[in-house]
Design an enzyme around this catalytic site. Structure first.
Site, PDB file in Angstrom:
ATOM      1  CB  CYS A 136      -0.968  -0.043   1.177  1.00  0.00           C
ATOM      2  SG  CYS A 136      -2.254   1.206   1.139  1.00  0.00           S
ATOM      3  CB  ILE A 137       0.914   4.304   2.074  1.00  0.00           C
ATOM      4  CG1 ILE A 137       1.490   5.722   1.908  1.00  0.00           C
ATOM      5  CG2 ILE A 137       1.001   3.863   3.527  1.00  0.00           C
ATOM      6  CD1 ILE A 137       1.264   6.335   0.555  1.00  0.00           C
TER       7      ILE A 137
END
Length: 161
Positions: A136-137
């Site tokens: 994800c991030i």
């Protein structure tokens, strides 16, 4: 004996910690493959606490290690004690805690600072040529630490800046 994989968490909750579904999925898949997950988190205060019902910050104070222990079911270690020598790989699930508690990406974008403990761990795994999985991030951590690192962050054109 299966592989030993360090999983680094950033709290508990998508808006101010590790994304619970991603973290759980990582732990389940490691288990299914016979790997032994060792869960770590920094022993620091969260940037802030978000009420996940309202989606708004609160005045509460919480600790990243203590909150991460919720996902790890209490079986967690202080990130400062991680020793890459006995581990085979590293995975950091996403959640906005990565951008708030493991770095300052949430407030400073590409000019962010990655926490020293997180940077040291990433550099140690990289130097040892051991696999690093970033969900994800969390790839923004590698982008900041490793010059020339290429990664994808979905279709967010703002991240490119």
């Amino acid at each position: 004996m299966g592989k030993r994989v360090a999983v680094v968490l950033a709290g508990c909750g998508v808006y101010d910690g590790s994304e619970i579904h991603e973290s759980s999925a990582v732990l389940v898949h490691l288990s299914r493959e016979g790997a032994q997950a060792e869960v770590y988190a920094p022993d620091v205060d969260q940037m802030h606490v978000v009420d996940h019902v309202k989606g708004q910050p609160t005045q509460e104070k919480r600790n990243v290690l203590v909150e991460s222990a919720r996902i790890a079911r209490g079986n967690i270690k202080d990130l400062a004690k991680l020793d890459v020598k006995g581990l085979d790989a590293l995975i950091i699930p996403g959640g906005f805690g990565v951008a708030k508690n493991l770095s300052t990406w949430a407030t400073q974008g590409k000019n962010c600072i990655v926490s020293k403990e997180v940077e040291d761990v990433l550099r140690a795994f990289h130097a040892a040529k051991k696999p690093i999985g970033l969900c994800c991030i969390s790839p923004v951590l590698a982008a900041k630490i490793f010059p020339g690192c290429e990664l994808t962050v979905g279709h967010d054109t703002e991240c490119e800046k």
